[in-house]
Design a protein around this motif. Structure first.
Motif, PDB file in Angstrom:
ATOM      1  N   ASP A   1      -8.457   7.899 -48.825  1.00 15.04           N
ATOM      2  CA  ASP A   1      -8.189   7.282 -47.587  1.00 15.04           C
ATOM      3  C   ASP A   1      -7.446   6.091 -47.779  1.00 15.04           C
ATOM      4  OD1 ASP A   1      -9.670   9.098 -46.402  1.00 15.04           O
ATOM      5  OD2 ASP A   1     -11.268   8.095 -45.976  1.00 15.04           O
ATOM      6  N   GLY A   2      -6.357   6.018 -48.628  1.00 13.40           N
ATOM      7  CA  GLY A   2      -5.333   5.094 -49.125  1.00 13.40           C
ATOM      8  C   GLY A   2      -5.941   3.950 -49.838  1.00 13.40           C
ATOM      9  N   LEU A   3      -7.169   4.194 -50.531  1.00 13.39           N
ATOM     10  CA  LEU A   3      -7.754   2.965 -51.223  1.00 13.39           C
ATOM     11  C   LEU A   3      -7.834   3.747 -52.633  1.00 13.39           C
ATOM     12  CD1 LEU A   3      -9.339   0.453 -50.680  1.00 13.39           C
ATOM     13  CD2 LEU A   3     -11.562   1.848 -50.785  1.00 13.39           C
TER      14      LEU A   3
ATOM     15  N   PRO B   1      -9.981   0.235 -41.498  1.00 10.55           N
ATOM     16  CA  PRO B   1      -9.250   0.922 -42.392  1.00 10.55           C
ATOM     17  C   PRO B   1      -7.648   0.722 -42.468  1.00 10.55           C
ATOM     18  CG  PRO B   1      -9.879   2.309 -40.465  1.00 10.55           C
ATOM     19  CD  PRO B   1     -10.440   0.815 -40.424  1.00 10.55           C
ATOM     20  N   ARG B   2      -6.812   1.508 -43.180  1.00  6.03           N
ATOM     21  CA  ARG B   2      -5.093   1.230 -43.240  1.00  6.03           C
ATOM     22  C   ARG B   2      -4.669   1.651 -41.949  1.00  6.03           C
ATOM     23  NH1 ARG B   2      -1.672   4.588 -44.347  1.00  6.03           N
ATOM     24  NH2 ARG B   2      -0.673   3.034 -45.462  1.00  6.03           N
TER      25      ARG B   2
ATOM     26  N   THR C   1      -8.435  -4.429 -48.708  1.00  7.80           N
ATOM     27  CA  THR C   1      -7.862  -4.623 -47.128  1.00  7.80           C
ATOM     28  C   THR C   1      -6.452  -4.207 -47.211  1.00  7.80           C
ATOM     29  OG1 THR C   1      -7.735  -6.792 -47.364  1.00  7.80           O
ATOM     30  CG2 THR C   1      -9.858  -6.052 -46.530  1.00  7.80           C
ATOM     31  N   PHE C   2      -5.897  -4.343 -46.075  1.00 10.37           N
ATOM     32  CA  PHE C   2      -4.482  -4.035 -45.839  1.00 10.37           C
ATOM     33  C   PHE C   2      -3.759  -4.868 -45.159  1.00 10.37           C
ATOM     34  CE2 PHE C   2      -7.068  -0.135 -46.461  1.00 10.37           C
ATOM     35  CZ  PHE C   2      -6.093   0.789 -47.443  1.00 10.37           C
TER      36      PHE C   2
ATOM     37  N   LEU D   1      -6.440  -1.112 -34.294  1.00  6.40           N
ATOM     38  CA  LEU D   1      -6.933  -0.809 -35.699  1.00  6.40           C
ATOM     39  C   LEU D   1      -7.929   0.390 -35.285  1.00  6.40           C
ATOM     40  CD1 LEU D   1      -7.696  -1.370 -38.462  1.00  6.40           C
ATOM     41  CD2 LEU D   1      -9.350  -2.966 -37.760  1.00  6.40           C
ATOM     42  N   SER D   2      -7.805   1.262 -35.957  1.00  7.36           N
ATOM     43  CA  SER D   2      -8.485   2.822 -35.937  1.00  7.36           C
ATOM     44  C   SER D   2     -10.215   2.213 -36.054  1.00  7.36           C
ATOM     45  CB  SER D   2      -8.137   3.495 -36.893  1.00  7.36           C
ATOM     46  OG  SER D   2      -8.842   4.753 -36.752  1.00  7.36           O
TER      47      SER D   2
END
Length: 381
Positions: free
Chosen positions: A50-52, A227-228, A257-258, A282-283
């Motif tokens: 998940d981008g992490l 999340p991103r 974080t992003f 933000l989702s």
């Protein structure tokens, strides 16, 4: 706690990743080989969920290491040892293939990069899955897998020999189809379960309006969110603005974080019109985060453009904020400019296949077949 295993090497490699909704989870791996770049590892692998970032290896440390506490806690010594050996094997193959690429492109010295991206996605709500395969050389697409039709796509002439060889290997294509639809998805589900306390959390953004000079675009900078999956955009009189707008990439912060920015070119008098506002969606969060464009809240290198005195605390901190943003972007440009190839606007996103070992149940998403790793790479002779 997740920040314990984060480092800048990981964070700067993560760019050009598409927006996905909270219900969609992804497992992605980046493999990058370089030559001619001093003081930079010749080979790097990064794994993400998940981008992490969840794992990291480079040719200097020569160990696969966790980048999240929950990965260190759930995966034992054998897992990391196996991943280390697979990355070492991949390192040798990638370095050899850069030399082959130079021959293909009639090159000798200079700076060169060879990158593979691999991964899969799973929609937790619908159960739909997808897999991606893409390889690049010197910042350009080289070859990618059409998973639906089980064939390879070669956008450049130098890749055609590879396409012919791989299209002929039907057993390999069938294996890749199984890898993307089953093996990779199974590992993705495991990782999401292991890290659910982190991956399914939401952290609201901190939003600032920044401007380098009175003639520069106004930047809406959102940071510290998770999340991103985010949308940052400008509105004028309640309608989204598309002209004179430039969108930045979603970037990692070192704490997991992003951050994201969107730039708006406006006339000086628009700073007082109260017609513009920056919106962050933000989702997983129903409310929008809205910041109205006003001269008094815009932070610049020469102090706030409005009522705040140049020597006030706010103007001093604005320089630090803008400097930090520019510093991050500069570092990203230096590193990512040589390891991430450019992405075409209408191209389908892609990540390349890892050849997992025969024992799929014991292999994580980025396992290489030690017998066929050289054959699997994009420039096999």
């Amino acid at each position: 706690m997740e920040g314990t295993y984060m480092n800048m090497n990981v964070s700067v490699l993560l760019v050009n990743q598409d927006f996905c909704y909270a219900a969609t989870h992804s497992l992605k791996y980046f493999y990058t080989a370089t030559s001619g770049i001093p003081n930079f590892p010749e080979f790097v692998t990064v794994g993400l969920v998940d981008g992490l970032p969840i794992s990291y290896y480079d040719s200097n440390i020569r160990r696969e290491t966790p980048r999240q506490d929950w990965m260190a806690e759930t995966q034992g010594f054998e897992y990391w040892e196996r991943q280390t050996q697979e990355s070492i094997s991949a390192e040798h193959s990638f370095k050899a293939n850069i030399d082959i690429a130079k021959v293909r492109f009639n090159q000798s010295g200079g700076v060169h990069t060879l990158q593979r991206m691999l991964g899969c996605e799973w929609d937790e709500e619908t159960g739909a899955t997808d897999g991606y395969d893409q390889d690049g050389y010197d910042g350009e697409d080289f070859i990618s897998l059409d998973l639906k039709n089980l064939r390879w796509i070669a956008p450049v002439q130098q890749a055609f020999i590879t396409k012919q060889k791989w299209d002929y290997n039907k057993a390999q294509l069938e294996y890749l189809e199984n890898y993307y639809t089953h093996i990779c998805i199974d590992w993705l589900k495991k990782y999401v379960d292991y890290g659910k306390s982190t991956l399914k959390r939401t952290v609201p953004p901190s939003v600032s309006l920044l401007q380098k000079s009175p003639s520069s675009p106004v930047t809406c900078h959102a940071t510290g969110f998770y999340p991103r999956s985010v949308m940052v955009f400008w509105r004028r009189d309640g309608e989204q603005v598309y002209e004179d707008v430039e969108h930045g990439e979603v970037l990692h912060n070192e704490d997991g974080t992003f951050q994201n920015s969107v730039h708006l070119t406006v006339k000086p008098e628009d700073l007082d019109s109260r017609r513009y506002e920056c919106v962050v969606q933000l989702s997983g969060v129903q409310e929008d985060f809205v910041t109205r464009l006003e001269r008094s809240v815009v932070k610049t290198n020469h102090g706030n453009t409005g009522r705040t005195n140049p020597g006030a605390e706010g103007s001093g901190s604005s320089g630090l904020i803008i400097g930090a943003v520019v510093g991050v972007l500069l570092l990203v440009a230096i590193v990512c400019g040589v390891v991430i190839w450019k992405k075409k606007k209408d191209a389908k996103k892609g990540f390349a296949p890892a050849n997992t070992s025969d024992d799929g149940s014991n292999s994580s998403g980025n396992s290489y077949d030690t017998v066929n790793s050289q054959e699997a790479l994009i420039l096999s002779q």
